[in-house]
Write a protein that holds these residues in place. Structure first.
Motif, mmCIF file in Angstrom:
data_model
loop_
_atom_site.group_PDB
_atom_site.id
_atom_site.type_symbol
_atom_site.label_atom_id
_atom_site.label_comp_id
_atom_site.label_asym_id
_atom_site.label_seq_id
_atom_site.Cartn_x
_atom_site.Cartn_y
_atom_site.Cartn_z
ATOM 1 N N SER A 18 89.371 45.048 -12.406
ATOM 2 C CA SER A 18 88.728 45.330 -11.266
ATOM 3 C C SER A 18 89.666 44.485 -10.209
ATOM 4 C CB SER A 18 87.428 44.952 -11.124
ATOM 5 O OG SER A 18 87.164 43.592 -11.511
ATOM 6 N N CYS A 19 89.240 44.794 -8.874
ATOM 7 C CA CYS A 19 89.861 44.086 -7.627
ATOM 8 C C CYS A 19 89.615 42.763 -7.604
ATOM 9 C CB CYS A 19 89.327 44.994 -6.355
ATOM 10 S SG CYS A 19 89.603 46.981 -6.472
ATOM 11 N N LYS A 20 90.480 41.939 -7.062
ATOM 12 C CA LYS A 20 90.157 40.755 -6.725
ATOM 13 C C LYS A 20 89.440 40.370 -5.418
ATOM 14 C CE LYS A 20 92.597 38.831 -10.369
ATOM 15 N NZ LYS A 20 91.883 38.279 -11.575
ATOM 16 N N TYR A 78 88.017 47.005 -0.777
ATOM 17 C CA TYR A 78 89.038 45.882 -0.883
ATOM 18 C C TYR A 78 88.557 44.505 -0.198
ATOM 19 C CZ TYR A 78 91.534 46.370 3.349
ATOM 20 O OH TYR A 78 92.043 46.665 4.499
ATOM 21 N N SER A 101 93.410 47.456 -6.830
ATOM 22 C CA SER A 101 93.079 47.174 -8.020
ATOM 23 C C SER A 101 93.379 48.178 -8.863
ATOM 24 C CB SER A 101 91.372 46.868 -8.276
ATOM 25 O OG SER A 101 90.611 48.023 -7.809
ATOM 26 N N SER A 268 86.103 39.439 -10.022
ATOM 27 C CA SER A 268 86.568 40.254 -10.666
ATOM 28 C C SER A 268 85.306 41.410 -11.160
ATOM 29 C CB SER A 268 86.965 40.320 -12.050
ATOM 30 O OG SER A 268 88.361 39.656 -11.958
ATOM 31 N N LYS A 271 82.997 44.439 -8.510
ATOM 32 C CA LYS A 271 83.267 45.850 -8.091
ATOM 33 C C LYS A 271 82.108 46.754 -9.020
ATOM 34 C CE LYS A 271 86.959 45.768 -5.769
ATOM 35 N NZ LYS A 271 86.988 46.590 -4.519
#
Length: 514
Positions: A18-20, A78, A101, A268, A271
């Protein structure tokens, strides 16, 4: 039968996909967009409340129905803001989401399954959503994806529950079906069944993974969403009390399985909607419910002021978690507490968040301007601005029957025909009817005025209902609410009777005794 017991007290989910929290520049070769295409989304989402028709539209059904005006796709952008895309109805609609991500979760509410319908998609995907019986089904155009994996929620509903009510929904939802009769007893029975269905679904997921029908990533994702659903069941008051009684009756110590996450992975995990739900759950700190009784209605809520301060001091939560949770706590303050609390905690929110976009959304949602808290600011149909005090002064010499209402308030609107009758019955009296719209939308307010043919009365739109101490001083907690002012501008009844329910007699008696 007793619920399933486990000896594992805690599990840690390590998520690889997943996106930071911080904005990360993508590699040039890596796409950074996810494209959503909606085909013929419904204008109103409707599910029938019938055991044999979850999500199915039956034109001749006489069963109860659940309507949703809005039920779009929610995701975390994001910048860590929760966004919801509501596709335009009856046409093809498109949205491009910027993402840095590997994966993104899209979720939408499904009233009858008690678990969100969610789709785990990859960066660079183009997803087409088609709707059958108001339920979205996804198709990815740029790569081959197993339909079971992509549309898992629909698969489980058919495979495990034959497209009928799930036991998970019935733990809570039997209240709506049975009308409250034997609700607690039924809830326990459905909870026991939900435990069995949980085990069946875990076995199903294990089988799908073994046979390479779903990927390991999707396997862990679905499993953890299901685990958190079971935790939600345990938090329901009647289930929680029943589990406590069962534990006290045991001779041996019961170790309930408790699911949690490694909060060092928050950036992480954010999301995923089930993780955000988990953060909300553990940040309520088992605070006792406050019960509010407002005559014919009431409310239950926790003290969000204590929750807000506790979140600030909680060392388990990093900056990302606090940025999310403080806004959730402030929402509780905004809905349930006094203006002085809203102002004090809004200042705290400003001091402790870096999410300016979300802060601006709160300002807009609550129309925050504490410099005018001592006034009730109104707008006329011609967009002129004045205060409630000015309305009272302008009407000196006349009696006033003041109706606090809103276009979205069903009992308010059901009373409007009686209000018109009352006005005609008192047309020879020295009285004015004043309608004040609370927490409404202007376009809907104007349409409702036209629909109910009350434009010949005095109509005002309240601009600062959430931050006006005048509302508090008048004791207006629910609507419809009625006030009576005498011809000298004095409030003579702050809880007047409704039209058609004694208002005429009450007004005539007050005016006769003046």
């Amino acid at each position: 039968m007793k619920p399933h017991k486990h000896t594992l007290p805690f599990i840690i989910l390590i998520v690889l996909f997943s996106c930071k929290n911080e904005i990360v520049e993508p590699k040039k070769s890596k796409p950074n967009k996810i494209v959503l295409i909606s085909v013929n989304a419904p204008k109103t989402y409707m599910h029938l409340m019938k055991q044999d028709s979850v999500g199915k539209v039956v034109k001749d059904s006489s069963g109860r129905k659940a309507f949703y005006q809005n039920n779009g796709f929610t995701y975390l952008d994001y910048m860590n803001n929760v966004q919801t895309w509501l596709p335009k109805p009856k046409v093809n609609d498109t949205l491009a989401i910027e993402c840095y991500s590997d994966y993104l979760e899209l979720s939408t509410n499904d009233f009858f399954t008690r678990i969100k319908k969610s789709f785990l998609v990859k960066n660079g995907d183009t997803i087409i959503f088609d709707f059958e019986d108001n339920i979205p089904k996804a198709k990815i155009t740029n790569r081959n994806v197993n339909d079971v994996e992509l549309n898992y929620n629909g698969f489980r509903l058919k495979k495990l529950f034959d497209n009928k009510y799930t036991s998970h929904y019935l733990v809570f939802g039997n209240l709506f079906i049975s009308g409250g009769e034997n609700y607690e007893k039924n809830s326990i029975e459905y909870y026991l069944q939900a435990n069995k269905d949980f085990e069946k679904e875990i076995d199903l997921l294990d089988s799908l993974k073994r046979n390479n029908i779903i990927s390991p990533i999707n396997y862990h994702y679905r499993k953890d969403a299901l685990n958190m659903l079971m935790e939600k069941h345990k938090k329901l008051k009647n289930i929680k009390n029943w589990l406590a009684r069962q534990k006290s009756l045991e001779n041996e110590e019961i170790i309930e399985q408790v699911y949690g996450f490694d909060l060092s992975k928050t950036d992480s995990l954010m999301k995923f909607s089930f993780f955000r739900d988990y953060l909300i759950q553990i940040s309520k700190y088992d605070l006792d419910m406050i019960e509010e009784n407002n005559g014919n209605s009431g409310a239950f809520y926790i003290d969000s002021r204590i929750r807000f301060d506790s979140i600030l001091q909680d060392k388990r939560f990093n900056h990302t978690a606090k940025n999310y949770l403080l806004f959730d706590a402030y929402d509780g303050i905004g809905r349930n507490f006094r203006v002085k609390d809203k102002e004090r905690y809004f200042k705290k929110l400003q001091e402790n968040t870096s999410n300016l976009e979300k802060l601006n959304q709160v300002v807009e949602a609550y129309k925050i301007d504490f410099s005018k808290s001592d006034k009730l600011v109104l707008t006329t149909l011609k967009n002129d601005t004045l205060t409630f005090s000015e309305v009272l002064n302008n009407n000196k010499g006349k009696w006033l029957y003041v109706d606090f209402w809103a276009s979205w308030c069903k009992p308010c609107r059901e009373t409007m025909p009686e209000s018109k009758i009352l006005k005609s019955e008192l047309e020879k009296e020295n009285i004015e009817f004043v309608y004040l719209s609370v927490n409404d939308k202007k376009e809907k307010w104007k349409k409702a005025i036209e629909h109910h043919e009350i434009s010949d009365s005095q109509n005002y739109f309240i601009e600062n209902g959430n931050t006006s101490m005048v509302i508090e001083d008048l004791g207006i907690k629910t609507i419809p609410h009625y006030l009576i002012y005498n011809d000298e501008g004095d409030l003579v009844n702050g809880y007047a009777k409704r039209p058609g329910q004694g208002a005429k007699m009450q007004l005539e008696k007050l005016m006769a005794n003046q």
